[in-house]
Design a protein around this motif. Structure first.
Motif, PDB file in Angstrom:
ATOM      1  N   ARG A 155       0.824  -1.210   0.000  1.00 28.73           N
ATOM      2  CA  ARG A 155       0.000   0.000   0.000  1.00 28.73           C
ATOM      3  C   ARG A 155       0.858   1.261   0.000  1.00 28.73           C
ATOM      4  NH1 ARG A 155      -4.573  -1.855   4.470  1.00 28.73           N
ATOM      5  NH2 ARG A 155      -5.700  -3.300   3.085  1.00 28.73           N
ATOM      6  N   CYS A 158       2.172   1.729  -3.468  1.00 30.56           N
ATOM      7  CA  CYS A 158       1.121   2.244  -4.347  1.00 30.56           C
ATOM      8  C   CYS A 158       0.910   3.746  -4.129  1.00 30.56           C
ATOM      9  CB  CYS A 158      -0.180   1.475  -4.120  1.00 30.56           C
ATOM     10  SG  CYS A 158      -0.125  -0.242  -4.700  1.00 30.56           S
ATOM     11  N   ASP A 159       0.897   4.157  -2.839  1.00 25.35           N
ATOM     12  CA  ASP A 159       0.743   5.582  -2.552  1.00 25.35           C
ATOM     13  C   ASP A 159       1.899   6.381  -3.128  1.00 25.35           C
ATOM     14  OD1 ASP A 159      -1.560   4.964  -1.211  1.00 25.35           O
ATOM     15  OD2 ASP A 159      -0.607   4.881   0.763  1.00 25.35           O
TER      16      ASP A 159
END
Length: 353
Positions: A155, A158-159
């Motif tokens: 995550r 992805c950010d």
């Protein structure tokens, strides 16, 4: 007198009783006890599998505790059983009786020990299974923690990628705005150059028209003077013709220079159009080649600087052209003044004569 029977029969038949079929009712303690007594009477050790075969079914988990109860009661049954008095037995049966009694006790003791060992092994296996289950649970918890950590890292990645994408889009917008500004500047410069060229062309046309008009007038006056003073002004006329030829040569040179300047201006406009097309193509390529945006920007800046340098050179050339035009105009005025002065001198001499 008949001997009294013991709690466990000492007879040992040679074959097992037929296997029974189980009905819908569950296995009962009395049935397990009867099956164990029958097996013991046959000289066989009562085990879970043999009892199940004798009963014709039954779950091992159900038969096992019932068989344990039977083994626990077996010793008490044998202790409480009234043994026949050896004195009451015929001498020929006493040895057989004692042998049967010892064999029954040995079989019962061995069966009890085997069942206890089997139970102990089952308990150990259960403990090992529980330990393996705990280890498996710990391993699953560790795997879950590792997966949660990997998910968190994914995550975060992805950010970060989303932030980089947003920054890249902002950079594209900035570069596009900068290119649009540069293109607008180039268009404005091109328009200014075209306006300057039109002004210079008009000035040049006016200068040529003025020169041609003045030369026509001067030639007419010269012809009139030659008709009246052909013999006296032959030398001045020749000089005037030579001056006129020089002026015509200068005009030819001016026309050639003007034609060259127009060709240079056309080439400059074509180059500017090509530069504008190249700028638009570079703008389209920015969407596909983000990695080359710095090189494309440097190339556009170099092109802009080259155009500015060419603009400065063109302006300098125009200034030179203006200077040359001014010099030619001054030379023409001097020639006209000289011819006029020479033409007026004989008139004054003739008047004095």
């Amino acid at each position: 007198m008949e001997p009294r029977t013991a709690g466990v029969s000492a007879s040992t038949p040679t074959s097992m009783p037929p296997i029974r079929r189980r009905g819908p009712r569950g296995v009962q303690q009395e049935e397990v006890a009867q099956a164990a007594d029958a097996l013991l009477a046959q000289g066989l050790k009562p085990t879970i599998e043999r009892v199940r075969q004798h009963l014709g079914g039954g779950s091992p988990n159900t038969v096992s505790p019932m068989l344990d109860v039977w083994f626990a009661a077996l010793a008490a049954r044998m202790a409480d059983a009234s043994e026949p008095v050896e004195d009451d037995l015929p001498p020929s049966l006493r040895g057989a009786w004692n042998h049967a009694k010892h064999e029954a006790r040995a079989i019962a003791d061995q069966a009890l020990q085997d069942e206890r060992a089997a139970l102990e092994q089952s308990r150990e296996q259960l403990s090992l299974d529980q330990e393996a289950l705990v280890a498996r649970e710990e391993q699953l918890m560790a795997t879950k923690a590792a997966l949660d950590s990997a998910l968190a890292e994914t995550r975060q990645t992805c950010d970060a990628l989303r932030a980089e994408l947003a920054q890249a889009q902002n950079d594209i917008a900035v570069v596009r705005s900068r290119y649009e500004s540069e293109v607008e500047k180039l268009r404005g410069t091109n328009a200014q150059l075209q306006r300057d060229a039109v002004v210079l062309r008009d000035e040049h046309a006016q200068a040529l028209s003025s020169r041609e008009t003045a030369w026509t007038q001067e030639r007419q006056r010269t012809q009139e003077r030659e008709a009246a003073h052909e013999r006296r002004f032959l030398t001045e006329v020749d000089q005037a013709r030579q001056a006129a030829k020089a002026i015509e040569a200068q005009l030819i040179k001016e026309r050639k220079r003007w034609s060259q300047w127009e060709e240079a201006a056309d080439a400059e406009r074509k180059a500017q159009r090509a530069a504008a097309v190249a700028a638009r193509e570079s703008e389209d390529e920015l969407h596909e080649q983000l990695l080359e945006q710095s090189t494309a920007l440097a190339r556009a800046e170099a092109t802009s600087r080259g155009l500015e340098e060419q603009l400065v050179a063109t302006r300098e050339q125009l200034m030179d052209e203006k200077g040359a035009h001014s010099a030619a105009r001054a030379a023409l005025a001097q020639a006209i003044a000289a011819v006029a002065q020479r033409a007026s001198t004989p008139k004054r001499s003739s008047r004095r004569g």
